[in-house]
Design an enzyme around this catalytic site. Sequence first.
Site, PDB file in Angstrom:
ATOM      1  N   ASP A  13       0.852  -1.429   0.063  1.00  0.00           N
ATOM      2  CA  ASP A  13       0.127   0.112   0.040  1.00  0.00           C
ATOM      3  C   ASP A  13       0.815   1.180   0.057  1.00  0.00           C
ATOM      4  OD1 ASP A  13      -2.139  -1.667   0.207  1.00  0.00           O
ATOM      5  OD2 ASP A  13      -1.988  -1.664   2.400  1.00  0.00           O
ATOM      6  N   LYS A  16       1.668   2.351  -5.005  1.00  0.00           N
ATOM      7  CA  LYS A  16       2.199   1.993  -6.254  1.00  0.00           C
ATOM      8  C   LYS A  16       1.318   2.245  -7.472  1.00  0.00           C
ATOM      9  CE  LYS A  16       2.291  -2.157  -4.281  1.00  0.00           C
ATOM     10  NZ  LYS A  16       1.984  -1.784  -2.927  1.00  0.00           N
ATOM     11  N   GLY A  40      -4.759  -4.062  -3.816  1.00  0.00           N
ATOM     12  CA  GLY A  40      -5.592  -3.171  -4.017  1.00  0.00           C
ATOM     13  C   GLY A  40      -4.852  -1.796  -4.351  1.00  0.00           C
ATOM     14  N   HIS A  41      -4.960  -1.516  -5.747  1.00  0.00           N
ATOM     15  CA  HIS A  41      -4.176  -0.493  -6.222  1.00  0.00           C
ATOM     16  C   HIS A  41      -5.085   0.788  -6.515  1.00  0.00           C
ATOM     17  CE1 HIS A  41      -0.682  -3.040  -7.025  1.00  0.00           C
ATOM     18  NE2 HIS A  41      -0.908  -3.271  -6.003  1.00  0.00           N
ATOM     19  N   ARG A 143       1.594 -28.717  -6.838  1.00  0.00           N
ATOM     20  CA  ARG A 143       1.215 -29.293  -8.280  1.00  0.00           C
ATOM     21  C   ARG A 143       0.165 -30.095  -8.503  1.00  0.00           C
ATOM     22  NH1 ARG A 143       6.959 -31.869  -8.640  1.00  0.00           N
ATOM     23  NH2 ARG A 143       6.316 -31.835  -6.437  1.00  0.00           N
ATOM     24  N   GLN A 227       1.848  -6.053  -3.236  1.00  0.00           N
ATOM     25  CA  GLN A 227       2.366  -5.811  -1.926  1.00  0.00           C
ATOM     26  C   GLN A 227       3.759  -5.269  -1.892  1.00  0.00           C
ATOM     27  OE1 GLN A 227       1.357  -9.341  -3.624  1.00  0.00           O
ATOM     28  NE2 GLN A 227      -0.419  -8.548  -2.933  1.00  0.00           N
ATOM     29  N   SER A 416       5.110  12.739  -3.587  1.00  0.00           N
ATOM     30  CA  SER A 416       3.789  12.714  -3.832  1.00  0.00           C
ATOM     31  C   SER A 416       3.039  13.486  -2.775  1.00  0.00           C
ATOM     32  CB  SER A 416       3.061  11.265  -4.059  1.00  0.00           C
ATOM     33  OG  SER A 416       1.712  11.404  -4.052  1.00  0.00           O
TER      34      SER A 416
END
Length: 428
Positions: A13, A16, A40-41, A143, A227, A416
């Site tokens: 978080d 990104k 969750g972007h 597998r 992540q 930012s």
Amino acid sequence: MPATCVIGLQWGDEAKGKIVDILTERHDVVVRYQGGANAGHTVVMGGQTYKLSLIPSGIFRPEVQCVVAAGVVINPASLLQEIETLTSRGVAVGKNLMVSTRAHVIFPWHFEEDRMLNDSTGGEAIGTTLRGIGPCYRDKVGRSHAIRLGDMYREGFATRVEQIVAAKRKILKGMGCTEDSIQLDAAKINEQYRDYAERLRPYVGDTTIYLLDAVESGKKLLFEGAQGALLDIDHGTFPFVTSSNSSGVGVSSGSGVPGRHVTKVLGIVKAYCTRVGGGPFPTEQDNPIGQHIREKGNEYGTVTRRPRRCGWFDVVAARYTSRLSGVDTLAVMLLDVLSELPELQICIGYTLDGKPIKDFPDHVDDLRRVAPVYESMPGWQEEITHIRRYGDLPQKARDYLDRLSALVGRPVEVVSVGPDRQQTMFKS
Ligand code: GDP
Ligand code: IMO
Ligand code: MG
């Protein structure tokens, strides 16, 4: 030809999504290569907020190809929902999205297993997102019970689901689930997943070859990490991690693109630290400062809405993850959240049993016991969300950024000061 990676250097978080959206303008292909709908972007533009879980944050520029590569685990229902939501909001999703035939698929049993395994570490719960991520990766490595997206279009898929359902019933029972709570009906699952497969068909392809062709023909690739590096399965704060390589080391295994093509790694950090879920967090401020950061930064999970734990910037951790991910430059996000605080603390080192230690501990038991060593800096009281040029930031804010940069050992490239695309400045 150039490939850039955007990697979170903390516990996820770090914003990104915002950076990937901005950098997309300078790239031809944007690639998600690990994780799944646990991510969750958030992308904010023109007053609109978009939340993305599986689809790369490059999707808002239709001329750019978005790729969900082999290392991602796919919940088809989430992916379809995301496509629908974007489409209904006027974002084109068609040939500009390609999803790997090799990506592993999340099935209903994975959710049940996630629920059961989450709190069976013998102590503190991992606090997973309960999206079936860990169990799906477990089956991939194991597998025998794995199904990949490409398998859904092949003969034998229905039989395979039946076999796996039979096995999973036994496994879930062994894990303590009651017969009633094991709601697995192979016929229903088959019907549902056949429908998903048909709806996803236009997007599915061999992304490994696509990406190799792209990079070899000079296209510019942008890798979008999910992540953060401290959640890396091998190098993070195990077992309080996610089940994929979320540091820079995962780029090439997840995408199939050799690491030698990567020419730039941008490490994303918050101006402070957050963590959601369990596990040690040395600089956590479980006090009014942490609460202030949570409220001002709206630190509630994008996926689960859980309140995020908040604390001071941790240089020991960021230096470690910068090295691990081969970071060239830093993007420092959410700087505006620290405005108003009279005094800021930066964790510049740890002591363990009273002795200074140089490196980030390799065991959570040690990480739990470290005492952070803080350096304090004066805060700035001005609102900075309107600032668009680095030179216009208050001197104290620039001093804070300079100090972070010097301590982590990487130059700051991006700062930012708000969620919107516009609230971003490049330090030239
Ligand atoms: P990701 O998972 O790394 O993409 O990050 P998330 O989207 O989960 O969380 C970052 C949150 O911070 C989102 O709500 C963003 O809209 C918001 N955000 C991004 N940059 C800034 C910033 O500079 N300031 C503030 N206040 N919020 C930001
Ligand atoms: P983005 O991409 C923050 C955390 C969970 C939990 C641990 C394991 O938005 O930065 P999992 O469901 O993956 O098995 O949960 O990892 N976690 C994240 N924390 N951001 C994320 O993604 C995360 N994805 C998983 O909270 O502690
Ligand atoms: Mg997130």
